[in-house]
Design an enzyme around this catalytic site. Structure first.
Site, PDB file in Angstrom:
ATOM      1  N   VAL A  13       1.059  -3.869   3.668  1.00 35.39           N
ATOM      2  CA  VAL A  13       1.015  -5.186   4.310  1.00 35.39           C
ATOM      3  C   VAL A  13       2.274  -6.039   4.052  1.00 35.39           C
ATOM      4  O   VAL A  13       2.400  -7.129   4.596  1.00 35.39           O
ATOM      5  CB  VAL A  13      -0.254  -6.000   3.945  1.00 35.39           C
ATOM      6  CG1 VAL A  13      -1.499  -5.380   4.555  1.00 35.39           C
ATOM      7  CG2 VAL A  13      -0.393  -6.178   2.445  1.00 35.39           C
ATOM      8  N   TYR A  33      -2.941  -2.278 -10.673  1.00 35.66           N
ATOM      9  CA  TYR A  33      -2.908  -2.090  -9.209  1.00 35.66           C
ATOM     10  C   TYR A  33      -2.067  -3.195  -8.538  1.00 35.66           C
ATOM     11  O   TYR A  33      -1.210  -2.907  -7.695  1.00 35.66           O
ATOM     12  CB  TYR A  33      -4.353  -2.091  -8.668  1.00 35.66           C
ATOM     13  CG  TYR A  33      -4.454  -2.146  -7.167  1.00 35.66           C
ATOM     14  CD1 TYR A  33      -4.261  -1.003  -6.387  1.00 35.66           C
ATOM     15  CD2 TYR A  33      -4.723  -3.352  -6.508  1.00 35.66           C
ATOM     16  CE1 TYR A  33      -4.339  -1.070  -4.990  1.00 35.66           C
ATOM     17  CE2 TYR A  33      -4.802  -3.418  -5.117  1.00 35.66           C
ATOM     18  CZ  TYR A  33      -4.613  -2.275  -4.372  1.00 35.66           C
ATOM     19  OH  TYR A  33      -4.676  -2.334  -2.994  1.00 35.66           O
ATOM     20  N   SER A  68       0.794  -1.243   0.000  1.00 39.08           N
ATOM     21  CA  SER A  68       0.000   0.000   0.000  1.00 39.08           C
ATOM     22  C   SER A  68       0.818   1.282   0.000  1.00 39.08           C
ATOM     23  O   SER A  68       0.252   2.363  -0.184  1.00 39.08           O
ATOM     24  CB  SER A  68      -0.950   0.012   1.195  1.00 39.08           C
ATOM     25  OG  SER A  68      -2.082  -0.744   0.893  1.00 39.08           O
TER      26      SER A  68
HETATM   27  N1  GLN Z   1      -2.022  -5.365  -2.281  1.00 36.96           N
HETATM   28  C1  GLN Z   1      -2.696  -5.226  -1.033  1.00 36.96           C
HETATM   29  C2  GLN Z   1      -4.191  -5.397  -1.236  1.00 36.96           C
HETATM   30  O1  GLN Z   1      -4.687  -4.932  -2.207  1.00 36.96           O
HETATM   31  C3  GLN Z   1      -2.390  -3.891  -0.434  1.00 36.96           C
HETATM   32  C4  GLN Z   1      -3.029  -3.694   0.913  1.00 36.96           C
HETATM   33  C5  GLN Z   1      -2.142  -3.054   1.942  1.00 36.96           C
HETATM   34  O2  GLN Z   1      -0.930  -2.986   1.860  1.00 36.96           O
HETATM   35  N2  GLN Z   1      -2.783  -2.646   2.995  1.00 36.96           N
HETATM   36  O3  GLN Z   1      -4.891  -5.971  -0.470  1.00 36.96           O
END
Ligand code: GLN
Length: 304
Positions: free
Chosen positions: A258, A189, A61
């Site tokens: 995350v 994304y 994220s």
């Molecule tokens: N790629 C992760 C998702 O889309 C990113 C979420 C995160 O880092 N909080 O769930």
């Protein structure tokens, strides 16, 4: 400074066992939860580091800040914020309620999944490859690291298991917030989230934001105004539904992911990158938050 960082990392190690690595993206579950590291880049160009600062992790994220910058460069501030809001949320980062609380049905802010998916849909490029390459090249530029690449296993893993993100995207398409192919937008994304970085790379992004949008090479990347808006949104939304507590205890514009990274920008002072893949219940690095808390106290970094 080096000694301060060494001490803080060692003091914070016990917090890594208070968290768990993300498992909803299966490939992330393979990360070592004991890892903890930090990199600091000051605006004078000095760099300090401690712990497993060179551990490679996916940006996740934290890419939401990168794609927001690029979408603003492509479309301007006004247009971008007609498609995504500026309000914090008390729901989790991938919650569907984030989509229903704004009266215009736009996602609440660009730092949650729905908002970032809407932002990615605004990035210019004729093909998926072109859009993903533009994001990758922009990331290489603002980190000063031409070797950043996409971790294909994490990308595949996200693509296979990203149904919550699909649900968010289809809901937004149904409300006329995003246009075009949902699968293609999500592909870009997922690729953006799967870029592999180190704490140094994200510290460099933080330093650019701390320096009002100017790289250490003196090149301006984004306007001062865009930079001010992004840092403000990092304060109110960057740590998702834990942003209030983070602002009170740490007081630095920051964005987590995350993969275990947290990128922080201390205005006019420094960029900080921390990594610790063990996450707390909000999806933020457990040891990483503790490091930032201690460093903020030690060096009086709170902007408030
Ligand atoms: N790629 C992760 C998702 O889309 C990113 C979420 C995160 O880092 N909080 O769930």
């Amino acid at each position: 400074m080096k000694r301060i960082l060494d001490n803080i990392v060692e003091e914070c190690r016990p917090w890594t066992s208070k968290g768990e690595v993300a498992s909803y993206i299966p490939e992330l579950a393979k990360a070592n939860p004991d890892i903890l590291g930090i990199w600091v880049t000051t605006l004078g160009g000095e760099e300090y580091f401690a712990g497993e600062y060179d551990f490679k992790f996916t940006i996740q994220s934290i890419s939401k800040v990168v794609t927001l910058m690029l979408a603003i460069l492509d479309n301007g501030i006004e247009y971008v914020f007609s498609r995504v809001g500026m309000e914090p949320t008390e729901a989790s980062f991938n919650s569907i309620t984030n989509l229903d609380s704004h009266e215009e049905k736009i996602p609440l802010n660009p730092m949650i999944n729905a908002g970032a998916i809407a932002i990615v849909s605004l990035i210019h490029g004729d093909t998926i490859e072109e859009k993903a390459t533009r994001i990758l090249n922009f990331t290489r530029k603002i980190t000063g690291n031409p070797y950043i690449s996409i971790n294909d296993s994490v990308y595949e893993s996200e693509k296979k298991t990203g149904d919550r993100n699909r649900a968010l995207a289809y809901y937004m398409k149904g409300n006329g917030i995003i246009e075009g192919s949902v699968e293609e937008i999500l592909d870009v994304y997922f690729k953006a989230c799967s870029m592999e970085v180190t704490s140094k790379d994200i510290a460099r992004i933080g330093a650019m934001l701390a320096n009002d949008g100017v790289l250490l090479t003196n090149e301006r990347v984004i306007s001062r105004e865009a930079c001010r808006i992004i840092k403000t949104i990092m304060v109110t939304c960057g740590m998702y539904d834990a942003s209030g507590k983070f602002a009170v205890h740490i007081g630095i514009p920051a964005k987590s992911g995350v993969g275990g990274g947290i990128m922080a920008a201390v205005p006019r002072r420094m960029g900080i990158g921390v990594v610790g893949p063990a996450l707390n219940s909000k999806g933020n690095s457990s040891g990483g938050i503790k490091i930032l808390e201690k460093l903020s106290q030690e060096l009086d970094l709170s902007i408030f």
